[in-house]
Enzyme design. Structure first.
Site, PDB file in Angstrom:
ATOM      1  N   PHE A  66       1.996 -51.982  51.549  1.00  0.00           N
ATOM      2  CA  PHE A  66       2.323 -52.232  52.952  1.00  0.00           C
ATOM      3  C   PHE A  66       1.098 -52.383  53.840  1.00  0.00           C
ATOM      4  O   PHE A  66       1.226 -52.741  55.009  1.00  0.00           O
ATOM      5  CB  PHE A  66       3.163 -51.079  53.520  1.00  0.00           C
ATOM      6  CG  PHE A  66       4.519 -50.955  52.884  1.00  0.00           C
ATOM      7  CD1 PHE A  66       5.247 -52.085  52.534  1.00  0.00           C
ATOM      8  CD2 PHE A  66       5.065 -49.711  52.633  1.00  0.00           C
ATOM      9  CE1 PHE A  66       6.494 -51.980  51.948  1.00  0.00           C
ATOM     10  CE2 PHE A  66       6.322 -49.589  52.056  1.00  0.00           C
ATOM     11  CZ  PHE A  66       7.040 -50.726  51.710  1.00  0.00           C
ATOM     12  N   ASP A 187       5.677 -40.198  47.824  1.00  0.00           N
ATOM     13  CA  ASP A 187       4.757 -41.077  47.096  1.00  0.00           C
ATOM     14  C   ASP A 187       3.453 -40.349  46.797  1.00  0.00           C
ATOM     15  O   ASP A 187       2.359 -40.870  47.023  1.00  0.00           O
ATOM     16  CB  ASP A 187       4.483 -42.345  47.899  1.00  0.00           C
ATOM     17  CG  ASP A 187       3.826 -43.445  47.056  1.00  0.00           C
ATOM     18  OD1 ASP A 187       3.970 -43.413  45.815  1.00  0.00           O
ATOM     19  OD2 ASP A 187       3.174 -44.328  47.631  1.00  0.00           O
TER      20      ASP A 187
END
Length: 356
Positions: A66, A187
């Site tokens: 991202f 994550d």
């Protein structure tokens, strides 16, 4: 009459003192607010562009799905280096990632979490939306680099590795049990763990985080997370939980201790890092330990007067650490080790080894 004058004078004096005290207190509050606001200044696209030399490749220090992270200098922070995380808003999910990170950093503060400096939500010179987060720069890079870079790998001894693990576990304990709202990271992996000047580990990147009791919906990580570190139940559609982070931590611990990533070429045909470490516990734990760790007690770091006793103690500690990693990374979430117990056990092992 004289008594009345005395009363009036004393009353005026009291009012004056009260007013002075109130003004002093108000000024103190204003100064405090001013000091706080200086810590979180507003920055523009042009300032970040200048700080990173036009987001040049020479300043690029990291890249993810991202975003891209650049090293830069902001004049407003006395020429200190910053890490500027620029969101790639063309990628699906980048906007949500930015929002989640902002939500996370709004309420959490801990010595083992990456420190955010400010955010930027603006437009670039072409009129496109621009969003970035500015973090404190971590000069010693990521845990991933320390574990797998040829220049760094031999510089980490056993004690330092355990200190890193304690730092990470403390960060998880904080976001799981002490922050409001409770946060699931989602994550956790070595590249999201940054190391400061004092070799203290900081957990960062909350772009996939889940918040309990907030407006954000509970989502699965079937479309996120990182292969090898993501909890197996997420692939079956289960919602993110604290136990998912514990699984990721267990894999990181085993990677730290064995020197092998969960996606190493040897892990195929049903063999995984978890099973590899479990086999080590059944046989001889040191046969599965990273050779750089073994140097800790094969060379001159043990008191020669009690070498045999201390060597035995270190081997027992190594086995205990591997057991923690195995217990954290079992397939069943309800059977994984509680993060509070992880912190306690790792700190106890660290204290024991420091007395060797």
């Amino acid at each position: 009459m004289f008594a009345i004058l005395i009363f009036v004078a004393s009353t005026l004096f009291a009012i004056t003192c009260l007013a002075y005290s109130w003004c002093k207190k108000k000024r103190k509050i204003q100064l405090s607010q001013l000091s706080t606001s200086k810590q979180f200044i507003n920055v523009s696209y042009s300032q970040l562009l200048r700080a990173t030399n036009g987001f040049s490749k020479d300043n690029l220090i990291g890249k993810g799905g991202f975003s891209s992270v650049y090293k830069g200098i902001l004049d407003e922070y006395e020429d200190r280096f910053m890490a500027v995380k620029v969101l790639n808003l063309q990628n699906k999910g980048a906007q949500r990632s930015f929002e989640r990170e902002c939500e996370a950093w709004r309420n959490i503060r801990h010595r083992n979490l990456l420190k955010i400096i400010t955010t930027c939500s603006s437009v670039d010179f072409q009129g496109n939306d621009f969003k970035a987060l500015v973090y404190e720069f971590m000069p010693n890079g990521s845990l991933h680099n320390w574990l797998h870079s040829s220049e760094s790998i031999s510089r980490l001894d056993l004690l330092q590795k355990i200190k890193f693990l304690v730092d990470i576990a403390n960060a998880l304990d904080y976001i799981h049990n002490h922050s409001v709202p409770t946060i699931v990271h989602g994550d956790l992996k070595p590249s999201n763990i940054l190391i400061d000047d004092d070799m203290v580990a900081h957990v960062g990147d909350f772009g996939l985080a889940r918040f309990q009791g907030t407006m954000y919906p509970n989502i699965t990580t079937g479309f996120g997370g990182t292969i090898g570190y993501v909890a197996p139940e997420y692939g079956l559609g289960s919602k993110m939980t604290n136990m998912g982070d514990v699984y990721s931590f267990g894999i990181i611990l085993l990677e730290v201790m064995t020197g092998k990533t969960p996606t190493d070429d040897i892990f195929n045909e049903g063999l995984s890092l978890h099973k590899f470490a479990s086999m080590g516990l059944q046989d001889h734990a040191t046969d599965f330990i990273d050779v750089n760790i073994l140097k800790f007690y094969q060379e001159d770091k043990i008191n020669t007067q009690n070498k045999e006793e201390n060597t035995k103690k270190i081997v027992e500690c190594l086995a205990s650490i591997i057991q923690i990693g195995v217990s954290c990374s079992v397939d069943s979430p309800c059977k994984r080790m509680d993060i509070k117990k992880v912190v306690y056990e790792l700190q106890h092992i660290l204290d024991s080894l420091q007395n060797v």
